[in-house]
Design a protein around this motif. Structure first.
Motif, PDB file in Angstrom:
ATOM      1  N   GLY A 281       0.737  -1.333   0.007  1.00 32.19           N
ATOM      2  CA  GLY A 281       0.064  -0.023   0.033  1.00 32.19           C
ATOM      3  C   GLY A 281       0.695   1.308  -0.097  1.00 32.19           C
ATOM      4  N   LYS A 282       2.094   1.239   0.805  1.00 29.83           N
ATOM      5  CA  LYS A 282       2.696   2.498   0.887  1.00 29.83           C
ATOM      6  C   LYS A 282       3.387   2.743  -0.552  1.00 29.83           C
ATOM      7  CE  LYS A 282       3.832   2.779   5.674  1.00 29.83           C
ATOM      8  NZ  LYS A 282       4.700   2.474   6.893  1.00 29.83           N
ATOM      9  N   ARG A 283       3.560   1.738  -1.101  1.00 32.04           N
ATOM     10  CA  ARG A 283       4.524   1.869  -2.470  1.00 32.04           C
ATOM     11  C   ARG A 283       3.329   2.044  -3.481  1.00 32.04           C
ATOM     12  NH1 ARG A 283       7.074  -0.625   1.097  1.00 32.04           N
ATOM     13  NH2 ARG A 283       9.077  -0.492   1.330  1.00 32.04           N
ATOM     14  N   LEU A 284       2.273   1.802  -3.413  1.00 30.44           N
ATOM     15  CA  LEU A 284       1.059   1.982  -4.522  1.00 30.44           C
ATOM     16  C   LEU A 284       0.553   3.317  -4.434  1.00 30.44           C
ATOM     17  CD1 LEU A 284      -0.606   0.930  -6.746  1.00 30.44           C
ATOM     18  CD2 LEU A 284      -1.975  -0.288  -4.948  1.00 30.44           C
ATOM     19  N   LEU A 285       0.505   3.654  -3.324  1.00 28.63           N
ATOM     20  CA  LEU A 285      -0.218   4.978  -3.057  1.00 28.63           C
ATOM     21  C   LEU A 285       0.534   6.248  -3.881  1.00 28.63           C
ATOM     22  CD1 LEU A 285      -2.439   6.780  -1.762  1.00 28.63           C
ATOM     23  CD2 LEU A 285      -1.112   6.997   0.095  1.00 28.63           C
ATOM     24  N   PRO A 286       1.746   6.566  -3.749  1.00 27.75           N
ATOM     25  CA  PRO A 286       2.367   7.660  -4.503  1.00 27.75           C
ATOM     26  C   PRO A 286       1.945   7.331  -6.154  1.00 27.75           C
ATOM     27  CG  PRO A 286       3.774   6.781  -2.795  1.00 27.75           C
ATOM     28  CD  PRO A 286       2.518   5.516  -2.967  1.00 27.75           C
ATOM     29  N   LEU A 287       1.862   6.157  -6.699  1.00 34.36           N
ATOM     30  CA  LEU A 287       1.806   5.848  -7.795  1.00 34.36           C
ATOM     31  C   LEU A 287       0.399   6.280  -8.338  1.00 34.36           C
ATOM     32  CD1 LEU A 287       3.662   2.434  -8.342  1.00 34.36           C
ATOM     33  CD2 LEU A 287       4.593   4.608  -8.903  1.00 34.36           C
ATOM     34  N   LEU A 288      -0.538   5.855  -7.560  1.00 38.54           N
ATOM     35  CA  LEU A 288      -2.089   6.224  -8.086  1.00 38.54           C
ATOM     36  C   LEU A 288      -2.082   7.663  -7.923  1.00 38.54           C
ATOM     37  CD1 LEU A 288      -3.756   3.410  -5.623  1.00 38.54           C
ATOM     38  CD2 LEU A 288      -3.703   3.459  -8.036  1.00 38.54           C
ATOM     39  N   ILE A 289      -1.561   8.422  -6.911  1.00 39.76           N
ATOM     40  CA  ILE A 289      -1.624   9.864  -6.894  1.00 39.76           C
ATOM     41  C   ILE A 289      -1.111  10.466  -8.124  1.00 39.76           C
ATOM     42  CG2 ILE A 289      -0.956  11.841  -5.600  1.00 39.76           C
ATOM     43  CD1 ILE A 289      -3.442  10.568  -4.338  1.00 39.76           C
ATOM     44  N   GLU A 290       0.146   9.956  -8.387  1.00 35.03           N
ATOM     45  CA  GLU A 290       0.893  10.447  -9.660  1.00 35.03           C
ATOM     46  C   GLU A 290       0.087  10.343 -11.040  1.00 35.03           C
ATOM     47  OE1 GLU A 290       4.720   8.782 -11.829  1.00 35.03           O
ATOM     48  OE2 GLU A 290       4.953   9.386  -9.773  1.00 35.03           O
TER      49      GLU A 290
ATOM     50  N   VAL B 206      -8.779   6.906  -1.298  1.00 33.56           N
ATOM     51  CA  VAL B 206      -9.527   6.561   0.139  1.00 33.56           C
ATOM     52  C   VAL B 206      -8.393   5.559   0.626  1.00 33.56           C
ATOM     53  CG1 VAL B 206     -11.302   6.330   1.513  1.00 33.56           C
ATOM     54  CG2 VAL B 206     -11.713   7.596  -0.629  1.00 33.56           C
ATOM     55  N   CYS B 207      -7.732   6.109   1.476  1.00 35.11           N
ATOM     56  CA  CYS B 207      -6.770   5.139   2.205  1.00 35.11           C
ATOM     57  C   CYS B 207      -7.465   4.555   3.430  1.00 35.11           C
ATOM     58  CB  CYS B 207      -5.324   5.461   2.734  1.00 35.11           C
ATOM     59  SG  CYS B 207      -4.728   6.477   1.442  1.00 35.11           S
ATOM     60  N   CYS B 208      -7.781   3.446   3.348  1.00 36.09           N
ATOM     61  CA  CYS B 208      -8.275   2.504   4.542  1.00 36.09           C
ATOM     62  C   CYS B 208      -7.090   1.868   5.302  1.00 36.09           C
ATOM     63  CB  CYS B 208      -9.310   1.406   4.054  1.00 36.09           C
ATOM     64  SG  CYS B 208     -10.537   0.991   5.089  1.00 36.09           S
ATOM     65  N   VAL B 209      -7.239   2.256   6.771  1.00 32.58           N
ATOM     66  CA  VAL B 209      -6.287   1.678   7.641  1.00 32.58           C
ATOM     67  C   VAL B 209      -6.636   1.188   9.036  1.00 32.58           C
ATOM     68  CG1 VAL B 209      -4.408   3.291   6.565  1.00 32.58           C
ATOM     69  CG2 VAL B 209      -5.755   4.280   8.565  1.00 32.58           C
ATOM     70  N   ARG B 210      -6.181   0.273   9.793  1.00 35.21           N
ATOM     71  CA  ARG B 210      -6.629   0.212  11.015  1.00 35.21           C
ATOM     72  C   ARG B 210      -6.350   1.265  11.903  1.00 35.21           C
ATOM     73  NH1 ARG B 210      -4.199  -5.876  11.789  1.00 35.21           N
ATOM     74  NH2 ARG B 210      -3.164  -5.550   9.791  1.00 35.21           N
ATOM     75  N   ASN B 211      -5.165   1.915  11.860  1.00 35.62           N
ATOM     76  CA  ASN B 211      -5.260   3.042  12.547  1.00 35.62           C
ATOM     77  C   ASN B 211      -4.608   4.106  12.268  1.00 35.62           C
ATOM     78  OD1 ASN B 211      -3.513   4.586  14.920  1.00 35.62           O
ATOM     79  ND2 ASN B 211      -2.725   2.805  15.686  1.00 35.62           N
TER      80      ASN B 211
ATOM     81  N   ILE C 163       4.011  13.042   0.108  1.00 37.74           N
ATOM     82  CA  ILE C 163       3.130  12.524  -0.880  1.00 37.74           C
ATOM     83  C   ILE C 163       1.653  12.301   0.218  1.00 37.74           C
ATOM     84  CG2 ILE C 163       3.962  10.236  -0.686  1.00 37.74           C
ATOM     85  CD1 ILE C 163       2.462  11.995  -3.846  1.00 37.74           C
ATOM     86  N   TYR C 164       1.968  12.003   1.231  1.00 38.43           N
ATOM     87  CA  TYR C 164       0.639  11.620   2.137  1.00 38.43           C
ATOM     88  C   TYR C 164      -0.154  12.775   2.444  1.00 38.43           C
ATOM     89  CZ  TYR C 164       3.606   7.333   2.330  1.00 38.43           C
ATOM     90  OH  TYR C 164       4.175   6.093   1.741  1.00 38.43           O
ATOM     91  N   ALA C 165       0.329  14.082   2.297  1.00 41.18           N
ATOM     92  CA  ALA C 165      -0.363  15.030   2.668  1.00 41.18           C
ATOM     93  C   ALA C 165      -1.139  15.478   1.276  1.00 41.18           C
ATOM     94  CB  ALA C 165       0.454  16.338   3.090  1.00 41.18           C
ATOM     95  N   ASP C 166      -1.042  14.868   0.353  1.00 45.65           N
ATOM     96  CA  ASP C 166      -1.801  15.335  -1.043  1.00 45.65           C
ATOM     97  C   ASP C 166      -3.331  15.553  -0.793  1.00 45.65           C
ATOM     98  OD1 ASP C 166      -3.139  14.777  -3.628  1.00 45.65           O
ATOM     99  OD2 ASP C 166      -1.058  15.187  -4.122  1.00 45.65           O
ATOM    100  N   PRO C 167      -3.553  16.546  -1.366  1.00 49.91           N
ATOM    101  CA  PRO C 167      -5.204  16.886  -1.221  1.00 49.91           C
ATOM    102  C   PRO C 167      -6.060  15.718  -1.702  1.00 49.91           C
ATOM    103  CG  PRO C 167      -4.377  18.338  -2.696  1.00 49.91           C
ATOM    104  CD  PRO C 167      -2.909  17.642  -2.224  1.00 49.91           C
TER     105      PRO C 167
END
Length: 110
Positions: free
Chosen positions: A13-22, A28-33, A42-46
């Motif tokens: 997930g941490k490696r896929l997310l930047p690619l999806l944003i790019e 919508v990131c679904c996490v347990r915590n 990149i995680y602060a992207d709107p």
């Protein structure tokens, strides 16, 4: 495209997310915590929103995942030390399918 990314705090997930944003997707990131989700770079992207959910819980809420076009299933129960690994995996998968069934998602990636 609006994408649900379960397991966003995990290895893939941490490696896929930047690619999806790019690529210009809203994610919508679904996490347990939520506290473990990075809040800088990149995680602060709107285009990113964070939803806290436990797919092993019986009362999983669909709030926050409206209008999803696709969903990634990157959930596992490997950190659980119980003997019921298979049951936990099945419960998480069933809850994921139930949750996504209330969206427009036509593409599920496992």
């Amino acid at each position: 495209m609006k994408i649900l990314l379960t397991g966003a705090n995990g290895y893939i997930g941490k490696r896929l997310l930047p690619l999806l944003i790019e690529l210009g997707h809203e994610v919508v990131c679904c996490v347990r915590n939520k506290d473990r989700f990075p809040k800088d770079g990149i995680y602060a992207d709107p285009g990113i929103s964070v939803l806290e959910a436990d797919f092993l819980a019986d009362d999983l809420s669909a709030a926050g995942i409206e209008n999803i076009d696709a969903a990634y299933y990157l959930i596992h129960s490997m950190s659980d030390s119980s003997d019921s690994f298979e049951k936990l995996e099945a419960r998480a998968a069933e809850n994921f399918v139930e949750l996504v069934s209330h969206t427009n998602a036509r593409q599920l990636i496992y």
